[in-house]
Design a protein around this motif. Structure first.
Motif, PDB file in Angstrom:
ATOM      1  N   ALA A 166     -43.880 -35.347  -1.885  1.00 26.68           N
ATOM      2  CA  ALA A 166     -43.398 -34.661  -0.679  1.00 26.68           C
ATOM      3  C   ALA A 166     -42.396 -35.533   0.071  1.00 26.68           C
ATOM      4  O   ALA A 166     -41.372 -35.041   0.563  1.00 26.68           O
ATOM      5  CB  ALA A 166     -44.572 -34.291   0.220  1.00 26.68           C
ATOM      6  N   LYS A 186     -48.680 -32.267   3.480  1.00 27.96           N
ATOM      7  CA  LYS A 186     -47.464 -32.419   2.654  1.00 27.96           C
ATOM      8  C   LYS A 186     -46.233 -31.944   3.437  1.00 27.96           C
ATOM      9  O   LYS A 186     -45.145 -32.500   3.289  1.00 27.96           O
ATOM     10  CB  LYS A 186     -47.572 -31.635   1.344  1.00 27.96           C
ATOM     11  CG  LYS A 186     -48.780 -31.949   0.487  1.00 27.96           C
ATOM     12  CD  LYS A 186     -49.001 -33.416   0.258  1.00 27.96           C
ATOM     13  CE  LYS A 186     -50.219 -33.661  -0.577  1.00 27.96           C
ATOM     14  NZ  LYS A 186     -51.368 -34.212   0.147  1.00 27.96           N
ATOM     15  N   GLU A 229     -47.439 -45.116   0.169  1.00 30.57           N
ATOM     16  CA  GLU A 229     -48.594 -44.511  -0.494  1.00 30.57           C
ATOM     17  C   GLU A 229     -49.407 -45.568  -1.242  1.00 30.57           C
ATOM     18  O   GLU A 229     -50.630 -45.567  -1.187  1.00 30.57           O
ATOM     19  CB  GLU A 229     -48.161 -43.392  -1.446  1.00 30.57           C
ATOM     20  CG  GLU A 229     -47.689 -42.152  -0.740  1.00 30.57           C
ATOM     21  CD  GLU A 229     -48.700 -41.602   0.247  1.00 30.57           C
ATOM     22  OE1 GLU A 229     -49.901 -41.499  -0.106  1.00 30.57           O
ATOM     23  OE2 GLU A 229     -48.303 -41.270   1.380  1.00 30.57           O
ATOM     24  N   MET A 258     -49.088 -36.904  -4.561  1.00 34.24           N
ATOM     25  CA  MET A 258     -48.432 -35.696  -4.049  1.00 34.24           C
ATOM     26  C   MET A 258     -47.761 -35.961  -2.703  1.00 34.24           C
ATOM     27  O   MET A 258     -46.756 -35.329  -2.381  1.00 34.24           O
ATOM     28  CB  MET A 258     -49.437 -34.546  -3.937  1.00 34.24           C
ATOM     29  CG  MET A 258     -50.000 -34.107  -5.293  1.00 34.24           C
ATOM     30  SD  MET A 258     -48.721 -33.766  -6.528  1.00 34.24           S
ATOM     31  CE  MET A 258     -48.054 -32.262  -5.887  1.00 34.24           C
ATOM     32  N   ASP A 259     -48.302 -36.891  -1.922  1.00 35.89           N
ATOM     33  CA  ASP A 259     -47.631 -37.303  -0.685  1.00 35.89           C
ATOM     34  C   ASP A 259     -46.310 -37.991  -1.020  1.00 35.89           C
ATOM     35  O   ASP A 259     -45.293 -37.759  -0.360  1.00 35.89           O
ATOM     36  CB  ASP A 259     -48.509 -38.244   0.143  1.00 35.89           C
ATOM     37  CG  ASP A 259     -49.647 -37.531   0.845  1.00 35.89           C
ATOM     38  OD1 ASP A 259     -49.669 -36.283   0.848  1.00 35.89           O
ATOM     39  OD2 ASP A 259     -50.521 -38.228   1.400  1.00 35.89           O
ATOM     40  N   ASN A 306     -53.840 -29.731   1.781  1.00 33.78           N
ATOM     41  CA  ASN A 306     -52.453 -30.095   1.479  1.00 33.78           C
ATOM     42  C   ASN A 306     -51.458 -29.747   2.575  1.00 33.78           C
ATOM     43  O   ASN A 306     -50.249 -29.804   2.346  1.00 33.78           O
ATOM     44  CB  ASN A 306     -52.004 -29.493   0.142  1.00 33.78           C
ATOM     45  CG  ASN A 306     -52.778 -30.072  -1.010  1.00 33.78           C
ATOM     46  OD1 ASN A 306     -53.007 -31.285  -1.075  1.00 33.78           O
ATOM     47  ND2 ASN A 306     -53.208 -29.225  -1.920  1.00 33.78           N
ATOM     48  N   ASP A 340     -51.898 -41.033  -2.373  1.00 33.76           N
ATOM     49  CA  ASP A 340     -51.825 -39.677  -2.912  1.00 33.76           C
ATOM     50  C   ASP A 340     -50.443 -39.479  -3.528  1.00 33.76           C
ATOM     51  O   ASP A 340     -49.434 -39.441  -2.813  1.00 33.76           O
ATOM     52  CB  ASP A 340     -52.070 -38.660  -1.791  1.00 33.76           C
ATOM     53  CG  ASP A 340     -52.090 -37.223  -2.290  1.00 33.76           C
ATOM     54  OD1 ASP A 340     -51.782 -36.969  -3.467  1.00 33.76           O
ATOM     55  OD2 ASP A 340     -52.436 -36.337  -1.479  1.00 33.76           O
ATOM     56  N   HIS A 389     -45.224 -34.792   5.664  1.00 35.81           N
ATOM     57  CA  HIS A 389     -44.525 -35.821   4.888  1.00 35.81           C
ATOM     58  C   HIS A 389     -43.086 -35.394   4.604  1.00 35.81           C
ATOM     59  O   HIS A 389     -42.143 -36.165   4.809  1.00 35.81           O
ATOM     60  CB  HIS A 389     -45.256 -36.076   3.563  1.00 35.81           C
ATOM     61  CG  HIS A 389     -46.506 -36.868   3.710  1.00 35.81           C
ATOM     62  ND1 HIS A 389     -46.539 -38.228   3.553  1.00 35.81           N
ATOM     63  CD2 HIS A 389     -47.770 -36.492   4.014  1.00 35.81           C
ATOM     64  CE1 HIS A 389     -47.775 -38.657   3.744  1.00 35.81           C
ATOM     65  NE2 HIS A 389     -48.544 -37.619   4.024  1.00 35.81           N
TER      66      HIS A 389
END
Length: 133
Positions: free
Chosen positions: A106, A48, A87, A102-103, A45, A100, A51
């Motif tokens: 971020a 992140k 994404e 979570m990207d 991670n 992702d 990003h």
């Protein structure tokens, strides 16, 4: 075109600054969609942070250019949509990347942090830097 200039802060060479900002936006899109370079394994991670920083710089750059809160809100929403869209595109259009969520988070947090510079004295850093010259 006149409306764009009117929405910008009173910078010297506004088209130069606007062009540089758009080049940065395009660079983020290209880097995010091209195959990743071979790198040694990084901590889980850790991307992140990259990003968050990329989208922070795009949003903070927008704060330096535009004077209107309404325009900045639109740009902020556009940058969030771009981050989510990239994404999605990574998962749908590339074989070397994967989507992702979570990207995307971020990216969005970077936009919020960059836009928050509008509430600080940093909001006119570029104007002050040009005035000193």
């Amino acid at each position: 075109m006149a409306a764009v200039i009117a929405a910008l802060k009173p910078l010297r060479r506004p088209w130069l600054w606007l062009g540089l900002w758009w080049i940065a936006v395009l660079a983020v899109v290209v880097v995010c969609l091209m195959p990743p370079p071979p790198l040694p394994p990084l901590p889980d991670n850790s991307d992140k942070i990259e990003h968050l920083l990329a989208y922070f710089l795009l949003a903070a750059g927008a704060v330096q250019l535009w004077r209107s809160g309404r325009v900045l809100l639109g740009i902020g929403l556009g940058l969030v949509a771009m981050g989510i869209g990239i994404e999605w595109a990574q998962g749908a259009w590339t074989d070397t990347r994967m989507a992702d969520p979570m990207d995307a988070l971020a990216n969005s947090l970077g936009v919020v942090a960059g836009m928050a510079t509008a509430l600080t004295p940093l909001r006119d850093w570029l104007l002050r830097a040009q005035a000193r010259r």
